[in-house]
Design an enzyme around this catalytic site. Structure first.
Site, short mmCIF file in Angstrom:
data_model
loop_
_atom_site.label_atom_id
_atom_site.label_comp_id
_atom_site.label_asym_id
_atom_site.label_seq_id
_atom_site.Cartn_x
_atom_site.Cartn_y
_atom_site.Cartn_z
N LYS A 119 8.35 -16.97 -61.39
CA LYS A 119 7.48 -17.27 -60.25
C LYS A 119 8.06 -16.76 -58.93
O LYS A 119 7.33 -16.54 -57.97
CB LYS A 119 7.18 -18.76 -60.20
CG LYS A 119 6.29 -19.16 -61.35
CD LYS A 119 5.77 -20.57 -61.27
CE LYS A 119 4.76 -20.82 -62.37
NZ LYS A 119 5.39 -20.80 -63.73
C1 LIG Z 1 4.68 -20.60 -64.93
C2 LIG Z 1 5.48 -20.21 -66.11
C3 LIG Z 1 4.89 -19.63 -67.26
C4 LIG Z 1 3.39 -19.44 -67.40
O1 LIG Z 1 2.87 -18.49 -66.53
P1 LIG Z 1 1.31 -18.47 -66.19
O2 LIG Z 1 1.16 -17.50 -65.11
O3 LIG Z 1 0.98 -19.89 -65.76
O4 LIG Z 1 0.59 -18.10 -67.44
C5 LIG Z 1 5.71 -19.27 -68.31
N1 LIG Z 1 7.05 -19.47 -68.26
C6 LIG Z 1 7.65 -20.02 -67.18
C7 LIG Z 1 9.12 -20.23 -67.21
C8 LIG Z 1 6.90 -20.39 -66.06
O5 LIG Z 1 7.51 -20.94 -65.01
#
Ligand SMILES: *Cc1c(COP(=O)(O)O)cnc(C)c1O
Length: 507
Positions: A119
C-alpha cells in the site's frame, strides 16, 4: 496533451470531473467510483521507448496519461513522483525476484516502502498529492481561511501504518487512525505509534475492529462535524491509488523481458486480492496496451471474487472469515465495481450512461438481496482477461514451507504473497498437463514476512536453523521497540469520546 476527465460508475447522465475533484472527493456523491472518461492508449513503439526507463520515469509517463498537464504541470508531477519514491529502501522501488526459475515463477516485491507493505506504493504518492492540492488552494490565504483536511480511518492492523506514513508531516493535513486496543500485533502498533509528527494521531480504542469502523462511519455521517473539520479518507477506492499502482505492472514487464532477453513470452500476473485495487491497476495497464496474457485473482477463504469468476454470481457471504492473510479478509470487494462498469460498458451498454444504469441495478440488488447474477456475455468477457483461485489457510502454510525449502536462498514469503504463489503453482501444473509452454508467472508480493510473524513462524518454526530474528526481521523493525510511542487511549468505543479527542488534538 488531451485533457483527461472522470465520471462516476453510477452516473446515468454525462459527467466530467477533474482529476483533482476525483481524488479529493474519493467516492462520488451518487455512491459510485470515479473512472477515467477514456483509458489512454500506448503508442505502438512504447516498448522500445519505455523499456529502459527507471521506475520514477515510468511512473511519470503513466501518470501523465491520466492527469491533464493543465492540472499538474510536468515539473510538479516529476517532483511529486521523485518525492514519493525517495522513501523506498530499494533502488528499483519494486524489484522482481526469481523464485523458481525452472517453472518460470517470479515475485514482484512491492514491500520496500516505509511500512513494508504494497500500500506504500500508492499512499506515499497520495499523501504528497493531497498536500500539493491543499497548498495550491491555500496559497496566500490567511491562516483562519485555509482549507484543511482531517483524515480519519480504522485499521485492524496492517493498513493504518501505510496511511500514517503517507500523510506524516504534510501541511494542512491531519490523520487519525483508530485501532482496537490489544487486538493488533505489537509490531503493527509500534509502526503506527512511533510516528511522532504533530499531524499524526494514533487512537487505541477499547473495543473491536468493527467498533472502530462503526465510529469512523458515524464520524463521516456527522454533517456538522464534517463541515467544520473537513473529514476525508484515503481508502482503497481512491482513484489516485489505482493510478499509482499501474506503474509496477509496466516496470515488472520490462524487467522480465530484459532478464529473459525476449519479449516473445506470455506474461501472467497473479495478485493476492481483497478489495481488488491492486489487480485493477493491472487491468488498466492491460487495457492501455501492455501485453499481459492474463491477470489471475488469488483469494483466501473470503472468496467472493473467485466464486464470481466461476459462476457469474456476485454473492456476499454471511460472515468474514479470519484467515492467515488478514489484509484480504473482506465480504465485498470495493474496487470490483470499476471492473463491473467496464464489463457492462463493453458487453451490454451502448453508452457510459447506460453502463451507469446497469451498475445501479446490480448494486441495488446486492443491497436488497445480498447478490446479483450477470449475463453470460459479461462473465465470458471477464474470463478472457481474468482467472481466479481460492487458497485456504493450510495451503498458505504449505506454500510458505515449499518456497522456503525449494528456493536456493530460502526465500520467506508472507502469508498474503503465499496466496499468490500457490495460485501460480496451480496454474503451472495446469499448463504442464495441457502442454502449454512459454508462460511466465509474476506473482505480486504484497507484504514483508516480518509483519506476519505468527503465520510465518508457525509454518517455518520446525525447520532446523530457521530463526525469525535472524532470517526475517529487518533491523529497522527491530529498532522500533526502543522508540518512543505516542498513543491516545480511548476508554470506551464511543463516537463522542473519539470526536472529543480529535477536537482536542486539532486545537
Ligand atoms: C491490501 C492488501 C492486499 C489486498 O489488496 P487489494 O487491493 O485490497 O486487493 C493484499 N495483501 C496485503 C498485504 C495488503 O495490505
Amino acid at each position: 496533451m488531451s485533457s483527461q476527465t472522470y465520471r462516476s460508475t453510477r452516473a446515468s447522465e454525462p459527467q466530467s470531473f477533474t482529476f483533482e475533484q476525483a481524488v479529493l472527493k474519493g467516492l462520488a456523491s451518487d455512491g459510485g467510483l470515479f473512472v477515467p472518461s477514456v483509458i489512454p492508449q500506448l503508442e505502438p513503439d512504447f516498448l522500445s521507448k519505455w523499456k529502459d526507463l527507471s521506475f520514477q520515469e515510468l511512473a511519470f509517463n503513466v501518470l501523465r496519461l491520466y492527469i491533464s498537464s493543465s492540472e499538474i504541470p510536468d515539473e510538479d508531477l516529476k517532483q511529486l513522483v521523485e518525492k514519493s519514491y525517495s522513501t523506498f529502501r530499494h533502488d528499483e522501488v519494486t524489484p522482481i525476484n526469481t523464485i523458481d526459475e525452472k517453472n518460470g515463477l517470479y515475485l514482484l516485491e512491492l514491500f520496500h516502502g516505509p511500512t513494508y507493505a504494497f500500500k506504500d506504493v500508492a499512499l506515499q504518492f497520495v499523501g504528497n498529492l493531497f498536500e500539493y492540492f491543499l497548498s495550491r488552494k491555500n496559497e496566500g490565504k490567511p491562516e483562519e481561511e485555509k482549507d484543511i483536511l482531517t483524515v480519519v480511518g480504522a485499521t485492524s492492523g496492517d493498513t493504518g501504518s501505510a496511511a500514517i506514513y503517507g500523510l506524516r508531516g504534510k501541511k494542512d493535513v491531519s490523520v487519525f487512525i483508530l485501532y482496537p486496543t490489544g487486538r493488533i500485533s505489537p509490531i503493527q502498533e509500534l509502526q503506527m505509534a512511533t510516528v511522532l509528527d504533530d499531524n499524526v494521531h494514533t487512537l487505541s480504542v477499547k473495543g473491536t475492529f468493527d467498533d472502530c469502523q462503526d465510529i469512523v462511519k458515524q464520524i463521516f455521517g456527522d454533517e456538522e462535524f464534517n463541515k467544520k473539520y473537513h473529514i476525508g479518507a484515503v481508502n482503497s477506492i481512491n482513484w489516485a491509488r489505482i493510478l499509482a499502482q499501474q506503474t509496477y505492472y509496466f516496470y515488472a514487464y520490462f524487467q522480465l523481458i530484459k532478464q529473459l532477453g525476449s519479449s516473445d513470452v506470455k506474461v501472467r500476473f497473479t495478485v493476492p486480492s481483497g478489495n481488488f485495487g491492486d489487480i485493477l491497476a493491472g487491468y488498466y495497464a492491460k487495457e492501455m496496451g501492455l501485453p499481459v496474457d492474463k491477470l489471475i485473482i488469488a483469494t483466501n477463504e473470503n472468496d467472493i471474487l473467485d466464486r464470481f469468476l466461476r459462476s457469474g454470481k456476485y454473492q456476499k457471504d454471511a460472515d468474514v472469515k479470519a484467515t492467515l492473510a488478514p489484509a484480504m479478509d473482506i465480504l465485498i470487494s470495493s474496487n470490483f465495481e470499476r471492473l463491473l462498469w467496464y464489463l457492462a460498458r463493453n458487453n451490454l451498454a451502448s453508452s457510459d450512461e447506460e453502463a451507469g444504469k446497469t451498475i445501479n441495478e446490480w448494486f441495488a440488488e446486492l443491497k436488497s438481496t445480498g447478490g446479483f447474477q450477470v449475463p453470460s456475455s459479461v462473465i465470458d468477457a471477464a474470463r478472457k482477461d481474468f482467472g481466479s483461485e481460492r487458497v485456504d489457510d493450510s495451503q498458505i502454510k504449505e506454500t510458505i514451507k515449499r518456497v522456503y525449502s525449494e528456493n536456493p536462498n530460502k526465500y520467506v514469503l508472507d502469508p498474503h504473497s503465499a496466496v499468490g504463489v500457490e495460485t501460480c503453482y496451480r496454474a503451472i501444473g495446469e499448463d504442464k498437463a495441457a502442454g502449454v509452454q512459454g508462460v511466465k508467472y509474476v506473482s505480486l508480493s504484497t507484504a514483508h514476512p516480518a509483519k506476519f510473524a505468527d503465520a510465518v513462524n508457525d509454518a517455518l518454526g520446525s525447520f532446523e536453523g530457521y530463526s525469525f530474528d535472524k532470517d526475517v526481521l529487518p533491523d529497522e523493525l527491530k529498532a522500533l521497540s526502543n522508540k518512543e510511542m505516542k498513543r491516545i487511549f480511548v476508554e470506551k468505543a464511543d463516537v463522542e469520546l473519539v470526536k472529543q479527542a480529535i477536537v482536542k488534538e486539532l486545537s
